[in-house]
Every structure is written in C-alpha cells, then in structure tokens.
Design a protein around this motif. Structure first.
Motif, PDB file in Angstrom:
ATOM      1  N   MET A 274      -1.983  14.509  -1.979  1.00  0.00           N
ATOM      2  CA  MET A 274      -2.102  15.110  -0.649  1.00  0.00           C
ATOM      3  C   MET A 274      -0.778  15.075   0.109  1.00  0.00           C
ATOM      4  O   MET A 274      -0.488  15.962   0.916  1.00  0.00           O
ATOM      5  CB  MET A 274      -3.178  14.384   0.165  1.00  0.00           C
ATOM      6  N   SER A 275       0.035  14.053  -0.152  1.00  0.00           N
ATOM      7  CA  SER A 275       1.298  13.893   0.574  1.00  0.00           C
ATOM      8  C   SER A 275       2.428  14.715  -0.024  1.00  0.00           C
ATOM      9  O   SER A 275       3.285  15.229   0.708  1.00  0.00           O
ATOM     10  CB  SER A 275       1.701  12.412   0.596  1.00  0.00           C
ATOM     11  N   PHE A 276       2.456  14.846  -1.356  1.00  0.00           N
ATOM     12  CA  PHE A 276       3.617  15.428  -2.028  1.00  0.00           C
ATOM     13  C   PHE A 276       3.378  16.824  -2.593  1.00  0.00           C
ATOM     14  O   PHE A 276       4.314  17.459  -3.071  1.00  0.00           O
ATOM     15  CB  PHE A 276       4.084  14.505  -3.162  1.00  0.00           C
ATOM     16  N   LEU A 277       2.139  17.297  -2.568  1.00  0.00           N
ATOM     17  CA  LEU A 277       1.831  18.627  -3.097  1.00  0.00           C
ATOM     18  C   LEU A 277       1.289  19.512  -1.975  1.00  0.00           C
ATOM     19  O   LEU A 277       0.413  19.081  -1.213  1.00  0.00           O
ATOM     20  CB  LEU A 277       0.808  18.536  -4.237  1.00  0.00           C
ATOM     21  N   LYS A 278       1.789  20.711  -1.909  1.00  0.00           N
ATOM     22  CA  LYS A 278       1.348  21.657  -0.887  1.00  0.00           C
ATOM     23  C   LYS A 278       0.690  22.897  -1.489  1.00  0.00           C
ATOM     24  O   LYS A 278      -0.167  23.508  -0.871  1.00  0.00           O
ATOM     25  CB  LYS A 278       2.538  22.089  -0.018  1.00  0.00           C
TER      26      LYS A 278
ATOM     27  N   PRO B 189       0.830  -1.211   0.000  1.00  0.00           N
ATOM     28  CA  PRO B 189       0.000   0.000   0.000  1.00  0.00           C
ATOM     29  C   PRO B 189       0.863   1.259   0.000  1.00  0.00           C
ATOM     30  O   PRO B 189       2.048   1.221   0.354  1.00  0.00           O
ATOM     31  CB  PRO B 189      -0.804  -0.123   1.298  1.00  0.00           C
ATOM     32  N   PHE B 190       0.261   2.355  -0.398  1.00  0.00           N
ATOM     33  CA  PHE B 190       1.000   3.615  -0.504  1.00  0.00           C
ATOM     34  C   PHE B 190       1.585   4.034   0.843  1.00  0.00           C
ATOM     35  O   PHE B 190       2.670   4.610   0.904  1.00  0.00           O
ATOM     36  CB  PHE B 190       0.064   4.713  -1.035  1.00  0.00           C
ATOM     37  N   GLN B 191       0.880   3.720   1.927  1.00  0.00           N
ATOM     38  CA  GLN B 191       1.335   4.145   3.250  1.00  0.00           C
ATOM     39  C   GLN B 191       2.690   3.538   3.613  1.00  0.00           C
ATOM     40  O   GLN B 191       3.449   4.130   4.372  1.00  0.00           O
ATOM     41  CB  GLN B 191       0.308   3.754   4.316  1.00  0.00           C
ATOM     42  N   VAL B 192       3.003   2.368   3.064  1.00  0.00           N
ATOM     43  CA  VAL B 192       4.270   1.708   3.386  1.00  0.00           C
ATOM     44  C   VAL B 192       5.448   2.436   2.742  1.00  0.00           C
ATOM     45  O   VAL B 192       6.515   2.582   3.335  1.00  0.00           O
ATOM     46  CB  VAL B 192       4.230   0.230   2.935  1.00  0.00           C
ATOM     47  N   THR B 193       5.252   2.897   1.513  1.00  0.00           N
ATOM     48  CA  THR B 193       6.345   3.534   0.768  1.00  0.00           C
ATOM     49  C   THR B 193       6.301   5.060   0.836  1.00  0.00           C
ATOM     50  O   THR B 193       7.150   5.719   0.242  1.00  0.00           O
ATOM     51  CB  THR B 193       6.290   3.099  -0.707  1.00  0.00           C
ATOM     52  N   MET B 194       5.347   5.614   1.553  1.00  0.00           N
ATOM     53  CA  MET B 194       5.165   7.061   1.569  1.00  0.00           C
ATOM     54  C   MET B 194       6.378   7.779   2.149  1.00  0.00           C
ATOM     55  O   MET B 194       6.862   8.765   1.592  1.00  0.00           O
ATOM     56  CB  MET B 194       3.905   7.423   2.351  1.00  0.00           C
ATOM     57  N   VAL B 195       6.885   7.297   3.282  1.00  0.00           N
ATOM     58  CA  VAL B 195       8.000   7.978   3.947  1.00  0.00           C
ATOM     59  C   VAL B 195       9.257   7.925   3.088  1.00  0.00           C
ATOM     60  O   VAL B 195       9.940   8.945   2.899  1.00  0.00           O
ATOM     61  CB  VAL B 195       8.259   7.352   5.330  1.00  0.00           C
TER      62      VAL B 195
END
Length: 282
Positions: free
Chosen positions: A223-227, A128-134
């Motif tokens: 949401m994680s990579f764009l501000k 899942p994306f949450q595993v590789t997000m960091v």
C-alpha cells in the motif's frame, strides 16, 4: 489426580482450538452461499438489509457461483495473484542467499563487534514497519524503484528476521563435527555447504515458511510503495471488493488462504524438527 488434570488440560486446549478455527470454517461455508442468502444473513452489517445478523454455519442452498464469478469473470484476481508470486518468491530466495551466510557467520564465528551487530539485527527485527516506512520511501524514491516490484522485493530480501531464526540452529551444531571436518581438510565454504546447511535445514525451512506467510499476506508495504493497480499483490484485492460482492469476497479469501495452509502443512514436519534441532547438544 494427574489424569484429571490431563483431561481438563486436553478439554481446555480442544475448546481453544475450536474457537480459533471456527472463523476459518465459517468463512469456507459462507463462500458456498449465494448473494441473496448472504444478504439475508449479514445484510444489517453490510448495509444492504435490516434485522438481526444470523450466523449460519451451513448454507441452505450451497452453490459454487462465487468461485465461478471470481475465477472466470475477475481478471484482476489473476493479475494480483501473479503479482504476489512475482514478489514473494524472489524475496524468499533472496533471503536464503543473503540470510544463510549471515546466520552462519553469527552462529559459528567469533569476531569483534559480533554481539553489538547481532543486537542491531534484533532491534531492526522488532521495529514496526511504520518506523522505517519514511526512510524506506526516501531510499526507494532516490533509486527510482517506487511503484515497481523491486520496491517490495529488495527491502524484503534484507530482512533480519530469517537471520535471527537460522542463527540459533547453526549455533546448535556440535563443534566436534566442525573440528572433524577441518581435520579432514574441509575449508570454510565446504563446511558450510556440507555440514551447516544439511544440519540447519530445519531452521532454514522454518524461516522460509514463516516468511512466506508474512509476505503472502503483506498489506502495509504494498500500500505504501505501489500505486499502479497492475502491480498490486493479491493481499490488496479483498479491500477493493464492494459490499454487493460479499460472496466473491468469501471465495477470494478461501483461495488466498489455500497457499498459506498448504505451505504450513507441507512444512509442519520441518517446524517440528526445528524445535528439536534448537535443543541439539554435543
């Protein structure tokens, strides 16, 4: 007895189909309702009214005002729509450029470590994306790509999902065709371009359509990579709509859904051919 079972199966499938498509139909008709009618129907849920929720399929007073307000008075909508195009289509093109040769290599060549490497591809695919997000966040920050379109494009290009889909279509191509081409003097690149891609086009297009649906509706990565709001895609437009603009929300949902539906209808034949191609025998 068989006819009765067939009738019951068809009836069950029809009911399931109606149940699945009902929310979409409801959304389309609700997009034709005015703010006051929506407030009257869903006010208790939205916190703008009281009483019971009345689910209305057909509007009492159909209007195109929500679409007019969205298309003429909402410049943010067009900015985000263009951002989605700028992010999704480069990803799809990059996946074809990178994924097709990789899938061809996995499907047609035997080399040391092939099984282990393909297993790694499958493990990365199911993560899942949450595993590789960091880790993705750290890499993008190190490369100074955070809050840019490339922060969405580059990770998407190297997705393993297209390779997994296309590999089995390339592997199903009969060996006799490859051997005949080699006898005629065709090289590896010519075989890939003249035989591999034309016969594996169903898998290529299936991958293209499925990945379009995935990245067009992507939420977590943007949401994680764009501000910066000016770089956000259309998938992040709906969460920003307030409850007093619920009619605009329904209209935006319909318009956002159209490219996905049209893409699926356009590629439906390729998806069906892909199922047949996966069973191709010599």
């Amino acid at each position: 007895m068989k006819a009765k079972k067939s009738y019951l199966s068809n009836l069950l499938l029809t009911m399931v189909g109606i149940l699945m498509i009902f929310p979409v139909v409801l959304m389309v008709f609700n997009s034709l309702m005015g703010p006051e009618e929506l407030k009257e129907a869903y006010g208790s849920v939205l916190g703008t009214g009281s009483g019971r929720v009345s689910m209305r399929l057909l509007p009492d007073f159909p209007t195109l005002k929500p679409f007019v307000e969205l298309l003429l008075d909402s410049p943010d909508f067009f900015v985000m729509f263009w951002n989605s195009c700028r992010q999704v289509f480069p990803v799809l093109i990059g996946q074809l450029v990178v994924g097709m040769p990789a899938a061809w290599a996995f499907g047609r060549y035997q080399f040391r470590g092939r099984r282990a490497l393909f297993l790694l591809y499958m493990i990365l695919m199911v993560m899942p994306f949450q595993v590789t997000m960091v880790s993705s966040y750290l890499v993008l920050t190190k490369l100074s790509l955070m809050d840019t379109h490339l922060a969405i494009i580059l990770p998407g290009i190297f997705s393993t999902f297209p390779v997994f889909i296309m590999e089995k279509f390339f592997r199903a191509i009969p060996d006799s065709l490859i051997e005949a081409a080699q006898i005629d003097g065709a090289g590896p690149l010519q075989i890939f371009l003249s035989i591999g891609i034309p016969l594996g086009i169903s898998g290529v297009m299936s991958s293209f359509i499925l990945n379009f649906l995935e990245f067009w509706n992507a939420i977590e990565a943007p949401m994680s990579f764009l501000k910066t709001k000016a770089r956000m895609p259309l998938s992040l437009y709906l969460p920003e709509i307030t409850t007093d603009q619920v009619s605009v929300s329904f209209a935006a949902s319909v318009i956002m859904m159209l490219p996905a539906i049209l893409g699926f209808l356009w590629g439906q034949e390729y998806l069906q051919q892909g199922i047949v191609a996966s069973g191709l025998k010599e």
